[in-house]
Design a protein around this motif. Sequence first.
Motif, PDB file in Angstrom:
ATOM      1  N   PRO A   1      51.830  56.345  47.770  1.00  0.00           N
ATOM      2  CA  PRO A   1      51.369  56.708  49.116  1.00  0.00           C
ATOM      3  C   PRO A   1      50.153  57.613  49.168  1.00  0.00           C
ATOM      4  O   PRO A   1      49.459  57.636  50.184  1.00  0.00           O
ATOM      5  N   PHE A   2      49.901  58.345  48.075  1.00  0.00           N
ATOM      6  CA  PHE A   2      48.827  59.335  48.143  1.00  0.00           C
ATOM      7  C   PHE A   2      47.695  59.063  47.152  1.00  0.00           C
ATOM      8  O   PHE A   2      46.855  59.931  46.931  1.00  0.00           O
ATOM      9  N   THR A   3      47.667  57.878  46.555  1.00  0.00           N
ATOM     10  CA  THR A   3      46.628  57.586  45.577  1.00  0.00           C
ATOM     11  C   THR A   3      46.317  56.098  45.535  1.00  0.00           C
ATOM     12  O   THR A   3      47.189  55.254  45.762  1.00  0.00           O
ATOM     13  N   THR A   4      45.062  55.798  45.264  1.00  0.00           N
ATOM     14  CA  THR A   4      44.706  54.442  44.884  1.00  0.00           C
ATOM     15  C   THR A   4      45.199  54.196  43.461  1.00  0.00           C
ATOM     16  O   THR A   4      45.498  55.128  42.712  1.00  0.00           O
ATOM     17  N   GLN A   5      45.284  52.929  43.079  1.00  0.00           N
ATOM     18  CA  GLN A   5      45.720  52.566  41.731  1.00  0.00           C
ATOM     19  C   GLN A   5      44.905  51.362  41.279  1.00  0.00           C
ATOM     20  O   GLN A   5      44.938  50.307  41.915  1.00  0.00           O
ATOM     21  N   THR A   6      44.163  51.525  40.186  1.00  0.00           N
ATOM     22  CA  THR A   6      43.278  50.479  39.686  1.00  0.00           C
ATOM     23  C   THR A   6      43.838  49.873  38.407  1.00  0.00           C
ATOM     24  O   THR A   6      44.156  50.598  37.460  1.00  0.00           O
ATOM     25  N   PHE A   7      43.979  48.533  38.379  1.00  0.00           N
ATOM     26  CA  PHE A   7      44.432  47.790  37.206  1.00  0.00           C
ATOM     27  C   PHE A   7      43.242  47.066  36.594  1.00  0.00           C
ATOM     28  O   PHE A   7      42.596  46.244  37.255  1.00  0.00           O
ATOM     29  N   ILE A   8      42.969  47.344  35.312  1.00  0.00           N
ATOM     30  CA  ILE A   8      41.831  46.752  34.606  1.00  0.00           C
ATOM     31  C   ILE A   8      42.371  45.964  33.412  1.00  0.00           C
ATOM     32  O   ILE A   8      42.880  46.548  32.450  1.00  0.00           O
ATOM     33  N   PRO A   9      42.320  44.617  33.446  1.00  0.00           N
ATOM     34  CA  PRO A   9      42.842  43.833  32.323  1.00  0.00           C
ATOM     35  C   PRO A   9      41.940  43.950  31.100  1.00  0.00           C
ATOM     36  O   PRO A   9      40.718  44.034  31.211  1.00  0.00           O
ATOM     37  N   MET A  10      42.548  43.946  29.930  1.00  0.00           N
ATOM     38  CA  MET A  10      41.795  44.027  28.674  1.00  0.00           C
ATOM     39  C   MET A  10      42.081  42.778  27.838  1.00  0.00           C
ATOM     40  O   MET A  10      43.215  42.301  27.771  1.00  0.00           O
ATOM     41  N   GLY A  11      41.044  42.265  27.189  1.00  0.00           N
ATOM     42  CA  GLY A  11      41.217  41.165  26.257  1.00  0.00           C
ATOM     43  C   GLY A  11      41.552  39.844  26.910  1.00  0.00           C
ATOM     44  O   GLY A  11      42.053  38.930  26.228  1.00  0.00           O
ATOM     45  N   LEU A  12      41.298  39.700  28.204  1.00  0.00           N
ATOM     46  CA  LEU A  12      41.600  38.455  28.914  1.00  0.00           C
ATOM     47  C   LEU A  12      40.291  37.817  29.356  1.00  0.00           C
ATOM     48  O   LEU A  12      39.553  38.379  30.162  1.00  0.00           O
ATOM     49  N   SER A  13      39.997  36.666  28.825  1.00  0.00           N
ATOM     50  CA  SER A  13      38.762  35.974  29.177  1.00  0.00           C
ATOM     51  C   SER A  13      38.810  35.494  30.611  1.00  0.00           C
ATOM     52  O   SER A  13      39.864  35.096  31.124  1.00  0.00           O
ATOM     53  N   GLY A  14      37.656  35.506  31.237  1.00  0.00           N
ATOM     54  CA  GLY A  14      37.568  34.976  32.585  1.00  0.00           C
ATOM     55  C   GLY A  14      37.797  33.481  32.636  1.00  0.00           C
ATOM     56  O   GLY A  14      38.086  32.923  33.698  1.00  0.00           O
ATOM     57  N   GLN A  15      37.674  32.807  31.487  1.00  0.00           N
ATOM     58  CA  GLN A  15      37.876  31.362  31.417  1.00  0.00           C
ATOM     59  C   GLN A  15      39.252  30.999  30.879  1.00  0.00           C
ATOM     60  O   GLN A  15      39.536  29.823  30.645  1.00  0.00           O
ATOM     61  N   GLU A  16      40.099  31.990  30.667  1.00  0.00           N
ATOM     62  CA  GLU A  16      41.440  31.744  30.135  1.00  0.00           C
ATOM     63  C   GLU A  16      42.219  30.814  31.071  1.00  0.00           C
ATOM     64  O   GLU A  16      42.306  31.039  32.271  1.00  0.00           O
ATOM     65  N   ARG A  17      42.793  29.765  30.511  1.00  0.00           N
ATOM     66  CA  ARG A  17      43.512  28.796  31.323  1.00  0.00           C
ATOM     67  C   ARG A  17      45.031  28.938  31.189  1.00  0.00           C
ATOM     68  O   ARG A  17      45.787  28.378  31.993  1.00  0.00           O
ATOM     69  N   HIS A  18      45.480  29.665  30.183  1.00  0.00           N
ATOM     70  CA  HIS A  18      46.910  29.702  29.906  1.00  0.00           C
ATOM     71  C   HIS A  18      47.569  31.039  30.246  1.00  0.00           C
ATOM     72  O   HIS A  18      48.780  31.159  30.156  1.00  0.00           O
ATOM     73  N   THR A  19      46.775  32.037  30.611  1.00  0.00           N
ATOM     74  CA  THR A  19      47.321  33.331  31.015  1.00  0.00           C
ATOM     75  C   THR A  19      46.471  33.894  32.143  1.00  0.00           C
ATOM     76  O   THR A  19      45.256  34.032  31.994  1.00  0.00           O
ATOM     77  N   GLN A  20      47.100  34.193  33.262  1.00  0.00           N
ATOM     78  CA  GLN A  20      46.444  34.799  34.409  1.00  0.00           C
ATOM     79  C   GLN A  20      47.412  35.821  35.004  1.00  0.00           C
ATOM     80  O   GLN A  20      48.486  36.045  34.450  1.00  0.00           O
ATOM     81  N   TYR A  21      47.042  36.437  36.114  1.00  0.00           N
ATOM     82  CA  TYR A  21      47.989  37.351  36.757  1.00  0.00           C
ATOM     83  C   TYR A  21      47.906  37.247  38.269  1.00  0.00           C
ATOM     84  O   TYR A  21      46.877  36.889  38.836  1.00  0.00           O
ATOM     85  N   LEU A  22      49.056  37.520  38.894  1.00  0.00           N
ATOM     86  CA  LEU A  22      49.169  37.469  40.347  1.00  0.00           C
ATOM     87  C   LEU A  22      49.085  38.876  40.926  1.00  0.00           C
ATOM     88  O   LEU A  22      49.591  39.842  40.334  1.00  0.00           O
ATOM     89  N   VAL A  23      48.463  38.984  42.077  1.00  0.00           N
ATOM     90  CA  VAL A  23      48.397  40.219  42.847  1.00  0.00           C
ATOM     91  C   VAL A  23      49.119  39.943  44.167  1.00  0.00           C
ATOM     92  O   VAL A  23      48.647  39.146  44.981  1.00  0.00           O
ATOM     93  N   ILE A  24      50.283  40.560  44.355  1.00  0.00           N
ATOM     94  CA  ILE A  24      51.140  40.295  45.510  1.00  0.00           C
ATOM     95  C   ILE A  24      51.189  41.552  46.377  1.00  0.00           C
ATOM     96  O   ILE A  24      51.574  42.628  45.899  1.00  0.00           O
ATOM     97  N   VAL A  25      50.791  41.441  47.636  1.00  0.00           N
ATOM     98  CA  VAL A  25      50.646  42.607  48.506  1.00  0.00           C
ATOM     99  C   VAL A  25      51.202  42.312  49.891  1.00  0.00           C
ATOM    100  O   VAL A  25      51.333  41.156  50.291  1.00  0.00           O
ATOM    101  N   ALA A  26      51.503  43.386  50.635  1.00  0.00           N
ATOM    102  CA  ALA A  26      51.997  43.248  52.001  1.00  0.00           C
ATOM    103  C   ALA A  26      51.423  44.370  52.860  1.00  0.00           C
ATOM    104  O   ALA A  26      51.258  45.503  52.382  1.00  0.00           O
ATOM    105  N   PRO A  27      51.124  44.087  54.141  1.00  0.00           N
ATOM    106  CA  PRO A  27      50.716  45.156  55.058  1.00  0.00           C
ATOM    107  C   PRO A  27      51.882  46.108  55.304  1.00  0.00           C
ATOM    108  O   PRO A  27      53.024  45.843  54.923  1.00  0.00           O
TER     109      PRO A  27
END
Length: 316
Positions: free
Chosen positions: A132-158
């Motif tokens: 509630p009182f801070t932003t939170q930044t997630f920075i992936p490491m070692g994941l190519s932008g062209q990777e086809r077999h591993t990605q991640y979801l960002v799930i959010v709600a108002p």
Amino acid sequence: MPTKMPSPSIRIPIELLTQTSFSQFGTVIENPAHSPLPRSQLGPLPTTVSANQGSALKILDVTHMSNLYSLAPSKKPAKAVMNMFVCAPRDLRPHEPSESMPSSWGDLDFDEDDYSNADRELFDVRILERHPFTTQTFIPMGLSGQERHTQYLVIVAPTLPASSSRLHTGRPPPYPTPQPKKKKNGIKDIFARARPSPFTNENAPPPSQFSRLHPSARPKGPGLPDLKNIRAFIATGNQAVTYGAGTWHAPMVVIGARPIDFVVVQFANGVGIEDCQEIELETGKTADEGIVVMVDSDSSGKVQVKAGVGSVKANL
């Protein structure tokens, strides 16, 4: 124990993660040159300057970090912290037909025939959290932008208005925000405000301390998550993401073959309930399955975008 909240039966299609689509929840950090969107759909580009004796391009102000711990009940100051999360791929369950409608996308036709060439699996969203009182930044490491077999979801709600909390749980908001203390005014102060000097603005109300913040980084209040408008985005290795202070989100969801290492940057003061708050989602008595993200993949394992910009069998 996390506060429990009944969940409707909703199936959510996946959207492409862009700054425009994500703006109410936070910021997307990426090099515009690597965006899958055409230039015409990128919106305003960040300011860039030459750096490192002309050997680098410096992109300015790529995210908005906020420390709002002055609003925390304990008043304990926070410090900037940097952690690493090693996030393993999540278990998905096989696709089963359902009468659930996608949240926020009820006008779209998600006919089963549209997925004849796609492999569909389902991810059940069982918990949401916020800081509630801070932003939170997630920075992936070692994941190519062209990777086809591993990605991640960002799930959010108002965030719902605080007044809706009692409707959903039968009790007041679980995480109240302290009311600002009213300043005691003397007669002199009252008259000073009634007839301010025309030559100064010292009696004008001060600007809000949050007015200069990015809208996603301003306090969200104590309300519960708006589950009917929950959304899911697919991110590539070229993208980092900042959740705005108080934004309800699922813990990071890795999809694919291997874990992803994330460097996570935020503020924290060590008071558990002020650093992180959780809501456990329970399937409602009249719901079939709760909140589910539809994960559709092509033959190579690449997650497909099914809503919003770049939808309908678009490849990232």
